[in-house]
Design an enzyme around this catalytic site. Structure first.
Site, PDB file in Angstrom:
ATOM      1  CG  ASP A  49      -1.463  -0.407  10.119  1.00  0.00           C
ATOM      2  OD1 ASP A  49      -0.903  -1.279  10.423  1.00  0.00           O
ATOM      3  OD2 ASP A  49      -2.144  -0.279   9.022  1.00  0.00           O
TER       4      ASP A  49
ATOM      5  CG  MET B 299       0.249  -6.305  10.205  1.00  0.00           C
ATOM      6  SD  MET B 299      -1.338  -6.368  10.798  1.00  0.00           S
ATOM      7  CE  MET B 299      -1.772  -8.161  10.207  1.00  0.00           C
TER       8      MET B 299
ATOM      9  CD  GLN C  63       1.279  -7.900  13.180  1.00  0.00           C
ATOM     10  OE1 GLN C  63       2.064  -7.058  13.357  1.00  0.00           O
ATOM     11  NE2 GLN C  63       1.843  -8.690  12.492  1.00  0.00           N
ATOM     12  NE  ARG C  64      -6.246  -8.746  10.990  1.00  0.00           N
ATOM     13  CZ  ARG C  64      -6.259  -8.652   9.795  1.00  0.00           C
ATOM     14  NH1 ARG C  64      -5.898  -7.677   9.012  1.00  0.00           N
ATOM     15  NH2 ARG C  64      -7.276  -9.529   8.786  1.00  0.00           N
TER      16      ARG C  64
END
Length: 416
Positions: free
Chosen positions: A142, A186, A296-297
């Site tokens: 993030d 996210m 995405q992570r």
């Protein structure tokens, strides 16, 4: 006399959190101040159950395995979302276990809440004159951590999102029918990852056409107007939205029916799906809602080399800080130049990061609230550079073996 070191991982995974672990192991194995390196399985929650493994025995004579670890996503030591109760008995239990293993250095890799654990444990140690150096290593996709220019894990997730947007743009360019593709990134309260999607743009490919961050109040009416306007110029409009977009009253678009995690944070998803329904009803064109979610992570195969190397270096910085007698701090980096891109490493008090969030400056978002400025692009661009040399075998990434997680967890489950 050498003291032992213990390290744990906490919170959500990233593509490079194991690179920080590898940096700790690589440095500590050659340090005269460090004896045995231990790992907590499932963070402090596992520590309280003495769910501990010997990392020295696993890696001491296998430098190639340290390299595999460096390039493997997710968390080699498992994770937890355990919030310390603050009760004295709990702290006593933790430090009794650390004393049993002759631990002099405690290192914890995680985000805002994990740095709160570092803060509380270092405060208890200081108050009770316990000689354990407690250090944090930041991570989060993030990019919402204070006290650091950008968080390890963010660059790789940003690269993944930008790549997805570019590939969706190429895929949809073949059709002549009007359509809208909504990609949900996210970001509960901070829109850094959504903003990174603009790196997909190139001269002949303007996607994403619209970008919405949670730092600006979201209006469904304005959103529909924006989409309609873009559809006048493009057959396909690609929109990227943060999962945490919210209206002028502060209500998350995807809030209805969402659950909460162990820290009381809303578990958001569905903003893209909601907007898909809105467009279908109000505009009537073809619409797809895409949610990369955990992809995405955890996309180690497309990790940013810059991100991998910085995460690894922060692991070394953390051990060096502990050796130097520092405690209640986290390893950090500060950007000194964009061209050429340069950073310098150091430490910062966990007070500046624990339980705090860094959001996108309003000045880095355009006046309309549907795009970002060139200043944001200049900040983002260096973070996705370089191709990580991920080992491959039989055509797939050769990530490190993590069967010990199932074996160790099963062992302690049976003992219970």
């Amino acid at each position: 006399m050498a003291k032992n070191l213990i390290i744990g991982q906490s919170g959500g995974p990233t593509a490079v959190i194991n690179a920080s672990l590898a940096g700790v192991i690589d440095y500590a194995l050659t340090s005269e101040a460090v004896g045995t390196i231990y790992g907590m399985i499932d963070g402090v929650e596992g520590l309280l159950q003495k769910n501990i493994i010997d990392l020295t025995a696993m890696f001491e004579h296998l430098p190639h395995e340290v390299n595999r670890l460096k390039h493997s996503p997710a968390m080699f030591l498992g994770s937890c979302r355990y919030k310390l109760s603050g009760e004295e008995e709990e702290f006593k239990r933790i430090f009794e276990i650390l004393n049993e293993y002759n631990i002099g250095y405690f290192i914890y890799i995680g985000g805002n809440d994990s740095m709160d654990t570092v803060k509380k444990m270092s405060a208890f140690a200081a108050e009770n004159r316990i000689d354990v150096k407690i250090i944090g290593i930041p991570k989060t996709v993030d990019n919402d951590l204070n006290g650091i220019d950008h968080s390890p894990g963010f660059g790789s997730a940003a690269k993944y999102i930008a790549t997805c947007v570019r590939e969706v743009a190429y895929d949809t360019s073949i059709y002549s029918i009007k359509s809208v593709h909504i990609i949900e990134a996210m970001g509960r309260n901070a829109g850094w990852l959504t903003a990174s999607s603009v790196l997909a743009r190139q001269d002949n490919m303007p996607a994403p056409h619209l970008v919405y961050l949670p730092e600006v109040a979201f209006s469904v009416e304005q959103f529909l107007s924006d989409v309609k306007e873009k559809l006048k110029s493009y057959n396909t409009v690609i929109v990227v939205v943060s999962e945490g977009i919210r209206d002028k009253d502060g209500k998350y678009i995807a809030e209805n029916g969402c659950s909460q995690d162990g820290f009381g944070h809303a578990q958001l998803s569905g903003a893209g799906a909601y907007l898909k329904t809105i467009i279908e009803n109000e505009i009537g064109c073809k619409v797809r809602a895409l949610e990369p979610s955990v992809l995405q992570r955890s996309a180690g195969h497309i990790a940013s080399l810059c991100d991998v190397n910085e995460a690894f270096n922060l692991g070394s910085v953390a051990v060096k800080a502990a050796e130097d007698g520092k405690t209640g701090v986290f390893a950090t980096l500060r950007r000194t130049s964009n061209k050429p891109y340069c950073v310098e490493y150091g430490t910062e008090s966990v007070d500046v990061v624990a339980n705090r969030e860094k959001v996108v400056p309003r000045a880095w978002i355009n006046a309309e609230g549907n795009d970002v400025t060139e200043e944001m692009v200049s900040y983002l661009r260096p973070l996705i550079r370089g191709v990580a040399q991920t080992p491959y075998r039989a055509g797939l990434p050769d990530y490190i073996d993590i069967r010990h997680l199932d074996i160790t967890k099963q062992k302690y489950k049976n003992e219970d």
